[in-house]
Scaffold this motif. Structure first.
Motif, PDB file in Angstrom:
ATOM      1  N   UNK A 156      -1.132  -4.937  -5.235  1.00 17.60           N
ATOM      2  CA  UNK A 156      -2.326  -4.146  -4.936  1.00 17.60           C
ATOM      3  C   UNK A 156      -2.510  -3.041  -5.975  1.00 17.60           C
ATOM      4  N   UNK A 157      -3.771  -2.845  -6.362  1.00 16.77           N
ATOM      5  CA  UNK A 157      -4.124  -1.766  -7.283  1.00 16.77           C
ATOM      6  C   UNK A 157      -5.587  -1.401  -7.059  1.00 16.77           C
ATOM      7  N   UNK A 158      -5.957  -0.218  -7.503  1.00 12.83           N
ATOM      8  CA  UNK A 158      -7.345   0.230  -7.438  1.00 12.83           C
ATOM      9  C   UNK A 158      -8.013  -0.229  -8.727  1.00 12.83           C
ATOM     10  N   UNK A 159      -8.592  -1.419  -8.678  1.00 12.11           N
ATOM     11  CA  UNK A 159      -9.156  -2.042  -9.869  1.00 12.11           C
ATOM     12  C   UNK A 159     -10.437  -2.784  -9.510  1.00 12.11           C
ATOM     13  N   UNK A 160     -11.402  -2.844 -10.440  1.00 13.05           N
ATOM     14  CA  UNK A 160     -12.644  -3.561 -10.148  1.00 13.05           C
ATOM     15  C   UNK A 160     -12.459  -5.078 -10.083  1.00 13.05           C
ATOM     16  N   UNK A 161     -11.377  -5.592 -10.638  1.00 16.21           N
ATOM     17  CA  UNK A 161     -11.037  -7.015 -10.532  1.00 16.21           C
ATOM     18  C   UNK A 161      -9.604  -7.118 -10.029  1.00 16.21           C
ATOM     19  N   UNK A 162      -9.267  -8.190  -9.323  1.00 13.56           N
ATOM     20  CA  UNK A 162      -7.898  -8.318  -8.812  1.00 13.56           C
ATOM     21  C   UNK A 162      -6.871  -8.250  -9.943  1.00 13.56           C
ATOM     22  N   UNK A 163      -5.816  -7.491  -9.726  1.00 17.80           N
ATOM     23  CA  UNK A 163      -4.758  -7.330 -10.714  1.00 17.80           C
ATOM     24  C   UNK A 163      -3.699  -8.390 -10.486  1.00 17.80           C
ATOM     25  N   UNK A 164      -3.387  -9.116 -11.536  1.00 21.74           N
ATOM     26  CA  UNK A 164      -2.318 -10.102 -11.482  1.00 21.74           C
ATOM     27  C   UNK A 164      -1.043  -9.492 -12.061  1.00 21.74           C
TER      28      UNK A 164
ATOM     29  N   UNK B 144      -2.396   6.837 -14.844  1.00 25.36           N
ATOM     30  CA  UNK B 144      -3.136   7.078 -13.614  1.00 25.36           C
ATOM     31  C   UNK B 144      -3.371   5.796 -12.819  1.00 25.36           C
ATOM     32  N   UNK B 145      -2.786   4.684 -13.251  1.00 27.40           N
ATOM     33  CA  UNK B 145      -3.004   3.368 -12.642  1.00 27.40           C
ATOM     34  C   UNK B 145      -1.816   3.013 -11.761  1.00 27.40           C
ATOM     35  N   UNK B 146      -1.977   3.261 -10.465  1.00 28.19           N
ATOM     36  CA  UNK B 146      -0.906   3.010  -9.507  1.00 28.19           C
ATOM     37  C   UNK B 146      -0.959   1.568  -9.011  1.00 28.19           C
ATOM     38  N   UNK B 147       0.209   0.937  -8.984  1.00 28.84           N
ATOM     39  CA  UNK B 147       0.326  -0.445  -8.516  1.00 28.84           C
ATOM     40  C   UNK B 147       1.435  -0.514  -7.473  1.00 28.84           C
ATOM     41  N   UNK B 148       1.197  -1.294  -6.441  1.00 27.81           N
ATOM     42  CA  UNK B 148       2.210  -1.564  -5.436  1.00 27.81           C
ATOM     43  C   UNK B 148       2.404  -3.062  -5.317  1.00 27.81           C
ATOM     44  N   UNK B 149       3.601  -3.471  -4.992  1.00 28.22           N
ATOM     45  CA  UNK B 149       3.887  -4.893  -4.782  1.00 28.22           C
ATOM     46  C   UNK B 149       4.814  -5.029  -3.592  1.00 28.22           C
ATOM     47  N   UNK B 150       4.661  -6.130  -2.883  1.00 30.39           N
ATOM     48  CA  UNK B 150       5.564  -6.440  -1.774  1.00 30.39           C
ATOM     49  C   UNK B 150       5.866  -7.928  -1.824  1.00 30.39           C
TER      50      UNK B 150
ATOM     51  N   UNK C 118       0.829  -1.214   0.000  1.00 36.07           N
ATOM     52  CA  UNK C 118       0.000   0.000   0.000  1.00 36.07           C
ATOM     53  C   UNK C 118       0.862   1.263   0.000  1.00 36.07           C
ATOM     54  N   UNK C 119       1.860   1.282   0.874  1.00 38.67           N
ATOM     55  CA  UNK C 119       2.736   2.450   0.978  1.00 38.67           C
ATOM     56  C   UNK C 119       3.507   2.661  -0.327  1.00 38.67           C
ATOM     57  N   UNK C 120       3.994   1.586  -0.918  1.00 38.84           N
ATOM     58  CA  UNK C 120       4.715   1.706  -2.188  1.00 38.84           C
ATOM     59  C   UNK C 120       3.786   2.208  -3.280  1.00 38.84           C
ATOM     60  N   UNK C 121       2.562   1.692  -3.313  1.00 43.37           N
ATOM     61  CA  UNK C 121       1.587   2.119  -4.329  1.00 43.37           C
ATOM     62  C   UNK C 121       1.354   3.617  -4.269  1.00 43.37           C
TER      63      UNK C 121
ATOM     64  N   UNK D 127      -3.607 -11.199  -4.386  1.00 43.72           N
ATOM     65  CA  UNK D 127      -4.105 -10.131  -5.242  1.00 43.72           C
ATOM     66  C   UNK D 127      -5.022  -9.274  -4.397  1.00 43.72           C
ATOM     67  N   UNK D 128      -4.761  -7.968  -4.370  1.00 37.08           N
ATOM     68  CA  UNK D 128      -5.523  -7.093  -3.478  1.00 37.08           C
ATOM     69  C   UNK D 128      -6.037  -5.865  -4.212  1.00 37.08           C
ATOM     70  N   UNK D 129      -7.185  -5.385  -3.722  1.00 42.33           N
ATOM     71  CA  UNK D 129      -7.662  -4.071  -4.141  1.00 42.33           C
ATOM     72  C   UNK D 129      -7.545  -3.167  -2.923  1.00 42.33           C
ATOM     73  N   UNK D 130      -7.996  -1.949  -3.030  1.00 42.48           N
ATOM     74  CA  UNK D 130      -7.782  -1.012  -1.927  1.00 42.48           C
ATOM     75  C   UNK D 130      -8.516  -1.385  -0.647  1.00 42.48           C
ATOM     76  N   UNK D 131      -9.514  -2.269  -0.740  1.00 39.11           N
ATOM     77  CA  UNK D 131     -10.228  -2.684   0.468  1.00 39.11           C
ATOM     78  C   UNK D 131      -9.581  -3.892   1.147  1.00 39.11           C
ATOM     79  N   UNK D 132      -8.610  -4.522   0.494  1.00 38.41           N
ATOM     80  CA  UNK D 132      -7.922  -5.656   1.108  1.00 38.41           C
ATOM     81  C   UNK D 132      -7.740  -6.803   0.138  1.00 38.41           C
TER      82      UNK D 132
END
Length: 130
Positions: free
Chosen positions: A73-81, A20-26, A8-11, A102-107
Motif C-alpha cells: 500500500x502507498x499513497x499513489x495515483x497508480x497502484x504501486x508494485x 516523503x513516499x511512505x509504503x507499507x507491506x503485509x 496500513x499500520x506499518x505504512x 496493490x492498494x492505495x489509501x482508499x483500498x
C-alpha cells in the motif's frame, strides 16, 4: 489479522523523510500468520529498506518461510508494485501463483500474481544445489 490493516499500520510508521513516499507491506504465510513492514529511508541513498523486505525479515525472524499472499500500500495515483529487488526477494519465499494485492489509501486498486510481476524468476533451479 487483516492484510490491509497490517500494511496500513506499518505504512504509518514508515521513515521516509527524504522522499516523503511512505509504503507499507503485509504478507500472510501458509500458516495464516501476518507480518508487516514499512520502508525505512537513509540519508545515504540507496541504503534504505523496502517495506516488502521488512515484512519478509519479520516473517523469517519468526521462523516462517512460505508466503501465501502479499499486499503493498502507498499513497499513489497508480497502484504501486514491488520494486525489482523485492520481486526477487518475494520469489524466494512464494510461488508464482501467490496473489500480490496493490492498494492505495482508499483500498484495493489491483491484483496480480508474483509470476505476473516476475516472469522467468531466477530461482534454485538455476543453481547447482542438491
Amino acid at each position: 489479522m487483516d492484510l490491509m490493516d497490517a500494511a496500513r499500520a506499518a505504512r504509518e510508521n514508515a521513515h521516509a523523510p527524504y522522499s516523503g513516499f511512505k509504503v507499507g507491506a503485509a504478507i500472510r504465510t501458509r500458516r495464516g500468520m501476518v507480518y508487516a513492514g514499512c520502508n525505512v529511508e537513509n540519508v545515504s541513498y540507496p541504503e534504505g529498506t523496502c517495506a516488502e523486505a521488512g515484512a519478509i525479515a519479520a516473517m523469517v525472524a519468526a521462523g516462517e518461510t512460505e508466503i501465501a499472499e502479499v499486499l503493498v500500500i502507498a499513497d499513489s495515483p497508480v497502484p504501486v508494485t514491488p520494486c525489482g529487488g523485492c520481486r526477487q526477494r518475494l520469489s524466494e519465499f512464494a510461488s508464482p501463483e501467490v496473489p500480490v494485492i496493490l492498494a492505495d489509501l482508499s483500498g484495493e486498486a489491483g491484483r496480480m500474481t508474483l509470476g505476473d510481476l516476475l516472469p522467468g524468476a531466477f530461482d534454485r533451479a538455476h543453481m547447482a544445489l542438491d
